[in-house]
Design an enzyme around this catalytic site. Structure first.
Site, short mmCIF file in Angstrom:
data_model
loop_
_atom_site.label_atom_id
_atom_site.label_comp_id
_atom_site.label_asym_id
_atom_site.label_seq_id
_atom_site.Cartn_x
_atom_site.Cartn_y
_atom_site.Cartn_z
N ASP A 1 45.46 131.40 49.70
CA ASP A 1 45.23 132.84 49.54
C ASP A 1 45.02 133.21 48.08
OD1 ASP A 1 45.63 132.92 52.25
OD2 ASP A 1 46.90 134.70 52.18
N CYS B 1 51.48 126.77 53.73
CA CYS B 1 51.07 128.04 53.12
C CYS B 1 50.77 129.13 54.15
CB CYS B 1 49.91 127.80 52.17
SG CYS B 1 50.42 126.85 50.71
N ASP B 2 50.26 130.24 53.65
CA ASP B 2 50.31 131.53 54.33
C ASP B 2 49.90 131.55 55.80
OD1 ASP B 2 50.63 131.96 51.60
OD2 ASP B 2 49.93 134.00 51.75
N CYS C 1 53.89 128.72 46.58
CA CYS C 1 54.23 129.51 45.38
C CYS C 1 55.67 129.96 45.39
CB CYS C 1 53.28 130.68 45.26
SG CYS C 1 51.55 130.18 45.04
N GLU D 1 44.03 140.55 51.69
CA GLU D 1 45.16 140.88 50.83
C GLU D 1 44.63 141.47 49.53
OE1 GLU D 1 48.55 137.63 52.12
OE2 GLU D 1 47.46 137.37 50.24
N SER E 1 49.62 141.01 49.64
CA SER E 1 50.24 139.70 49.50
C SER E 1 51.75 139.83 49.51
CB SER E 1 49.79 139.08 48.18
OG SER E 1 50.61 137.98 47.83
#
Length: 555
Positions: A78, A119-120, A191, A445, A471
């Site tokens: 992202d 991840c997302d 992250c 986002e 986000s």
């Protein structure tokens, strides 16, 4: 075994021939076949190390008497997709991931699954597939990135987005920006703040489909490899005991996950993903459930972006189960829910440390919370009849109640340019529309927008409102998921510059000064905007995606 349909009997001789072509022995073929869905790629920092995680999973499967069979799944970063056309594909990729795991698993008759996301959209995409398939399944993520450091300051990816505005304003120079770029993300992992990926990896523990430590053990730690091996071993126990995904993904498990989300102040994107996972499990998870649990669950942790702590700090404090223990002691969760570990939430929480000094400094007690209500709040009103979502834990106190004139923009780019041109005034309510699941398309986002507000020092005086999303790294009065979206004729499509909008987080309201008569006048002659077709996947997505208030599900 389920895999017998591709390996037993005379008629399966061709199937066995193909399996032998991969190098399997007869002994390996006689064992349960375990699909290892690995989202490794060389693009996403959270995924670059997943080869080693998958190898550890496979070692665990083999040691417990199974035969692992690895296959790959796509993943989008992202952060890299942010602020350009690539972000239109982020949320839609969730459905591609779920569909691909489903397709490969059914086509090859696996007896169980180990999902290796990080991840997302990869985590919820794989969880949707797990709920659909209802096989013995366990999730083990790649783990969070360590925080970065620069001149004695702890930093992360969010620092970089905010640094863009700082450089634009001349408050930092090119060298400082360059130094920050190299320091903010020091290595592999998702992250380091409590952004969407880490939120979902933590919630997987509360759902019971991941082992303790899944959300917080750093990507670079040896404990992460050991966790992966244990996951491989545990899936074999699940297969033997015929424990499937839906055995743990119960209604009460989702309530536990929401309570954890509120207690840690997680990403608003969970309000999109948990309903979609629940739907795949045959359950309903309306926004009212989030609102009800938010009002009874205190926020106990101040994680980045709303506070100073990162995932490595939460891990040192005892991790997810240290938070769950505090919630359990105060009747906020269901302790008797079972997990893929073979033990209940209460049993695992009882072992979590909550009395060490480091624990108490990071995870507040229920008696002394960060806030009485949960970290996420659902808002409703005549501007959002189906609801809207805000990360309340990341909103400054002076912005928890805000009223001001609307500044309306069709699309993120126009709003961002106006902000950088200093055309946004303190007190404004910036409305960004046609960014919803259908109108965006893809519900982009807007971390560049929220970070620019913070970087320009306007997060204490300007609110954002959108039918798109923000986000997990966002902080400030950023209200997303306004539904119905503009592209389907929701009220947000008819807001005009100067209209007064009032936001009240405590009351849970989002009020627009325009009455029904004026709204009908503005609606007259309105037509759905023409979407510029691409001839590809997004066209199909736009045709079938539903409201954000119900998880942006495809119909």
């Amino acid at each position: 075994m389920r895999s017998d349909r591709i390996k037993e009997g005379i008629q399966r001789a061709p199937h066995r021939a193909l399996l032998f072509a991969t190098g399997l022995t007869r002994e390996e073929l006689s064992r349960p076949l375990v699909g290892i869905a690995n989202s490794f790629n060389e693009i996403v920092p959270g995924h670059v190390h997943l080869r080693s995680i998958a190898e550890a999973v496979k070692a665990g499967v083999r040691s417990a008497g199974g035969t692992p069979m690895e296959f790959n799944v796509i993943g989008i970063c992202d952060g890299i997709a942010m602020g350009h056309a690539g972000m239109r594909y982020s949320l839609p990729s969730r459905e591609l991931i779920a569909d691909s795991v489903e397709a490969v698993t059914i086509a090859h008759a696996f007896d169980g699954l180990v999902l290796v996301p990080n991840c997302d959209k990869i985590v919820p995409g794989m969880l949707i597939a797990a709920a659909r398939l209802d096989l013995p399944t366990i999730v083990v993520s790649g783990g969070p990135m360590l925080a970065g450091h620069h001149r004695g300051r702890t930093i992360d990816l969010n620092t970089m987005f905010e640094a863009v505005a700082a450089r634009h304003e001349g408050r930092i120079d090119d060298k400082t920006l360059s130094d920050l770029e190299r320091a903010a993300c020091p290595g592999c992992g998702s992250c380091s703040g409590l952004f969407t990926a880490n939120t979902l990896n933590c919630l997987s523990e509360a759902l019971g489909i991941a082992l303790p430590g899944n959300g917080t053990i750093p990507a670079v730690a040896a404990d992460r490899v050991r966790l992966a091996k244990e996951a491989g071993e545990r899936v074999m126990a699940l297969i033997e005991g015929r424990t499937t995904a839906r055995d743990v993904l119960t209604e009460r498990a989702f309530e536990n996950a929401i309570a954890l989300d509120m207690a840690i102040g997680g990403s608003t994107n969970t309000v999109l993903h948990l309903p979609a996972i629940a739907h795949a499990a045959g359950l309903s998870l309306p926004l009212e459930t989030f609102d009800r649990i938010s009002r009874r669950t205190p926020c106990l942790v101040k994680m980045s972006p709303s506070g100073p702590y990162h995932m490595e700090d939460l891990d040192a404090a005892g991790g997810v189960f240290a938070v769950l223990r505090r919630l359990l002691e105060n009747g906020c969760i269901h302790g008797d829910e079972m997990t893929v570990s073979g033990r209940s939430i209460a049993e695992l929480a009882a072992e979590a440390a909550t009395d060490r000094a480091v624990t108490n400094s990071i995870i507040r007690s229920v008696a002394s919370p960060v806030s009485e209500g949960g970290g996420i709040r659902i808002l409703r009103g005549n501007l959002a009849p189906e609801g809207a979502v805000v990360k309340a834990a990341a909103v400054r106190e002076e912005m928890r109640h805000h009223a001001g004139p609307a500044r309306v923009f069709d699309g993120e780019e126009n709003a961002l340019q106006a902000l950088l041109d200093r055309a946004i005034e303190p007190g404004d309510v910036v409305v960004i529309r046609y960014e919803g699941p259908r109108g965006g398309p893809g519900m982009r986002e807007m971390l560049m927008m929220t970070s620019a507000l913070v970087g320009l020092g306007l997060d204490d005086s300007v609110a954002l409102l959108t039918d798109g999303r923000f986000s997990g790294a966002t902080r400030g009065a950023a209200i997303g998921h306004v539904a119905p979206e503009a592209a389907v004729g929701g009220p947000i499509a008819f807001v005009e510059n100067g209209d007064r909008i009032e936001i009240d987080l405590e009351a849970g309201t989002l009020t627009w000064s325009v009455g029904e008569e004026e709204l009908e006048h503005r609606r007259a002659g309105w037509k759905t905007p023409e979407y510029e077709k691409t001839g590809g996947y997004l066209d199909r997505y736009v045709a079938h995606v539903g409201s954000a208030s119900r998880g942006a599900l495809l119909t």
